[in-house]
Scaffold this motif. Sequence first.
Motif, PDB file in Angstrom:
ATOM      1  N   TYR A  80       1.852  56.853  70.072  1.00  0.00           N
ATOM      2  CA  TYR A  80       1.154  58.030  70.588  1.00  0.00           C
ATOM      3  C   TYR A  80       1.866  58.666  71.777  1.00  0.00           C
ATOM      4  O   TYR A  80       1.458  59.739  72.230  1.00  0.00           O
ATOM      5  N   GLY A  81       2.890  58.004  72.318  1.00  0.00           N
ATOM      6  CA  GLY A  81       3.509  58.531  73.527  1.00  0.00           C
ATOM      7  C   GLY A  81       2.499  58.594  74.660  1.00  0.00           C
ATOM      8  O   GLY A  81       1.682  57.687  74.828  1.00  0.00           O
ATOM      9  N   GLY A  82       2.514  59.682  75.395  1.00  0.00           N
ATOM     10  CA  GLY A  82       1.612  59.813  76.541  1.00  0.00           C
ATOM     11  C   GLY A  82       0.147  59.772  76.162  1.00  0.00           C
ATOM     12  O   GLY A  82      -0.695  59.281  76.929  1.00  0.00           O
ATOM     13  N   HIS A  83      -0.178  60.263  74.965  1.00  0.00           N
ATOM     14  CA  HIS A  83      -1.578  60.235  74.541  1.00  0.00           C
ATOM     15  C   HIS A  83      -2.089  58.802  74.389  1.00  0.00           C
ATOM     16  O   HIS A  83      -3.282  58.558  74.529  1.00  0.00           O
ATOM     17  N   GLY A  84      -1.201  57.868  74.113  1.00  0.00           N
ATOM     18  CA  GLY A  84      -1.619  56.474  73.993  1.00  0.00           C
ATOM     19  C   GLY A  84      -2.104  55.888  75.300  1.00  0.00           C
ATOM     20  O   GLY A  84      -2.847  54.904  75.311  1.00  0.00           O
ATOM     21  N   TYR A  85      -1.681  56.506  76.399  1.00  0.00           N
ATOM     22  CA  TYR A  85      -2.058  56.023  77.731  1.00  0.00           C
ATOM     23  C   TYR A  85      -3.324  56.694  78.242  1.00  0.00           C
ATOM     24  O   TYR A  85      -3.857  56.327  79.284  1.00  0.00           O
ATOM     25  N   ILE A  86      -3.808  57.686  77.506  1.00  0.00           N
ATOM     26  CA  ILE A  86      -5.004  58.431  77.897  1.00  0.00           C
ATOM     27  C   ILE A  86      -6.214  57.822  77.194  1.00  0.00           C
ATOM     28  O   ILE A  86      -6.210  57.630  75.980  1.00  0.00           O
ATOM     29  N   GLU A  87      -7.261  57.535  77.944  1.00  0.00           N
ATOM     30  CA  GLU A  87      -8.397  56.790  77.412  1.00  0.00           C
ATOM     31  C   GLU A  87      -9.092  57.489  76.244  1.00  0.00           C
ATOM     32  O   GLU A  87      -9.606  56.848  75.340  1.00  0.00           O
ATOM     33  N   GLU A  88      -9.117  58.810  76.225  1.00  0.00           N
ATOM     34  CA  GLU A  88      -9.886  59.492  75.190  1.00  0.00           C
ATOM     35  C   GLU A  88      -9.338  59.235  73.787  1.00  0.00           C
ATOM     36  O   GLU A  88     -10.056  59.389  72.800  1.00  0.00           O
ATOM     37  N   TRP A  89      -8.088  58.808  73.670  1.00  0.00           N
ATOM     38  CA  TRP A  89      -7.521  58.517  72.354  1.00  0.00           C
ATOM     39  C   TRP A  89      -7.881  57.116  71.865  1.00  0.00           C
ATOM     40  O   TRP A  89      -7.693  56.801  70.682  1.00  0.00           O
ATOM     41  N   GLY A  90      -8.327  56.258  72.764  1.00  0.00           N
ATOM     42  CA  GLY A  90      -8.853  54.955  72.377  1.00  0.00           C
ATOM     43  C   GLY A  90      -7.849  53.847  72.150  1.00  0.00           C
ATOM     44  O   GLY A  90      -8.231  52.697  71.904  1.00  0.00           O
ATOM     45  N   MET A  91      -6.551  54.138  72.212  1.00  0.00           N
ATOM     46  CA  MET A  91      -5.558  53.094  71.933  1.00  0.00           C
ATOM     47  C   MET A  91      -5.479  52.078  73.066  1.00  0.00           C
ATOM     48  O   MET A  91      -5.156  50.906  72.839  1.00  0.00           O
TER      49      MET A  91
END
Length: 590
Positions: A410-421
């Motif tokens: 996910y790149g940076g999105h993987g580190y953002i809580e809303e994506w759930g990873m």
Amino acid sequence: MPSYTPPTKDMQFILHDVLKAPQQDVPGYDELDRDFTGAVLEEAGKIARDVLQPLNAVGDSEGCVLENGVVRTPKGFKEAFDQMREGGWTALDCDPDYGGQGLPYLVATAVGEMMSSANMAFNMYPGLTHGAYSAIHAHGSDAQKETYLPKMVSCEWTGTMNLTEPHCGTDLGLMRTKAEPQDDGSYKVTGQKIFISAGDHDMSENVIHLVLAKIPGGPEGIKGVSLFIVPKFLVNEDGSLGERNAVSVGKIEEKMGIHGNSTCVMNYDEATGYLLGEEHKGMRAMFTMMNEARIGVGLQGYAQASVAYQNALEYANDRLQGRDVTGAKNPDGPADPLIVHPDIRRNLMDQKSFVEGARAFAFWGASLIDRAHRNEDAEADGLISLMTPVIKGFLTDKGFEMATAAQQVYGGHGYIEEWGMSQFARDARIAMIYEGANGVQALDLVGRKLAQDGGKHVMAFFEMVKGFCKENDGEEMSDFIEPLKAASKDLQAAGMFFMQNGMKNPNAALAGSYDFMHLFGHVCLGLMWARMARASLDALAAGDSDAAFHETKLATARYYMQRQLPMTATHLARIQSGADPVMALEAANF
């Protein structure tokens, strides 16, 4: 938000094409035809996908709250727990004499994986109850079984295990909790336990704590430890609930993950307890629960990797980033999907080959447990005893690694809580620590399990691998058999190194124990992939209608053999370096 798709097709493949469960001579397996297991897995998958998975993020964000001495679970947990109980999902493999369904542990393992992938924190409540049930079932008196088991099978009452204290974790001989004998045969239990998963909550009428404590005057150290049943509410002779016992929650621990599970500090202030099993034999009784829990924790490790992989795969197919270096694959769009890039594929193949190999390994382990219990097979019991630290240690180490690999897609999105990873990685992290930290699992494997019964069980494993390779020697299987042979030789060489050096220098063995656990784990997954390759080749030869599924299996098996299994040589080299590189520094020089 993440989603979850129950991997029922892959589970059916392992149950029927690889393990050939209905054809095994284990009592109860003859009933496990494809239609039956398919129906069970489909219904369990619906509960996991539609009921538990939507609560996973809720549990993570809300956590548990201690209010006026009572723990409140996150919104929706109690209703989901009631639905689990009413559907009989907490009683799948429990004794029918106490209200269970009596299904094989293998079926419960498959169901447990789905529940854990969907909501690991939630599934710990019935999971710990099952462990406590097993300990009472194995070591309790008839009266204790009649009193506690029916309600625990139904999860009207839940269970816990209480080992750790503020000053001692692995070294339980240091514990201070004491149990004073009373004239009526009960004991007064006093002390504090920490890290107690599901220690209290609002989803059951009673909580049955299994508590390790020392009876004054007993032997020193671990030999003086006994196990006690300490209910939250005392139970009257007619089975109804009586007065509140002198056990309370000191606080709920604030944790990195599994927020939906109430991890409690438990205070016992002369609480009434009842001896389970024999005096000073508490560890033997507790290990019934701990060994089951270690298998379950190994399952948690790859279950989190499984759901993380599913979401990473979906993201890699949807997210447009860059162009394929060999030519645009999405010429009408601004970029190609992530999955065209070789490094993303490497990452996803690492995950896929681990998850599917781990699933086969865990299911095979479950079948050994069934054979040990239902056939009273000492060989199977010895083999699963050997495999337990490998299942727990290797699958949780790699499970966490793969959960973070999925996050990386996910790149940076993987580190953002809303994506759930992030939650998958945070939840998976505890599996490497509890029920015996993985370093302890490695020490148990090398220090105890290898030499158990004169090394009989590890030799049986080597013979099993050798026999499989001999039976499948030929060009068709060479892509799988040759790497497996090489890996098995590395494992045997590591064992020989320990035999030659371990007695004169124990640190030589202990310094290599972690690498040995991983080496062993890779060989086990290599064996599983070779078995799956054999099953898929047979299915293709028989004209199976789903050729794509089996071709995918074969490609994934080749990936594991070529890209993962060679790690055995690295682990062997580390082991053969001995203790000197590890022990070279004085403590002050770190």
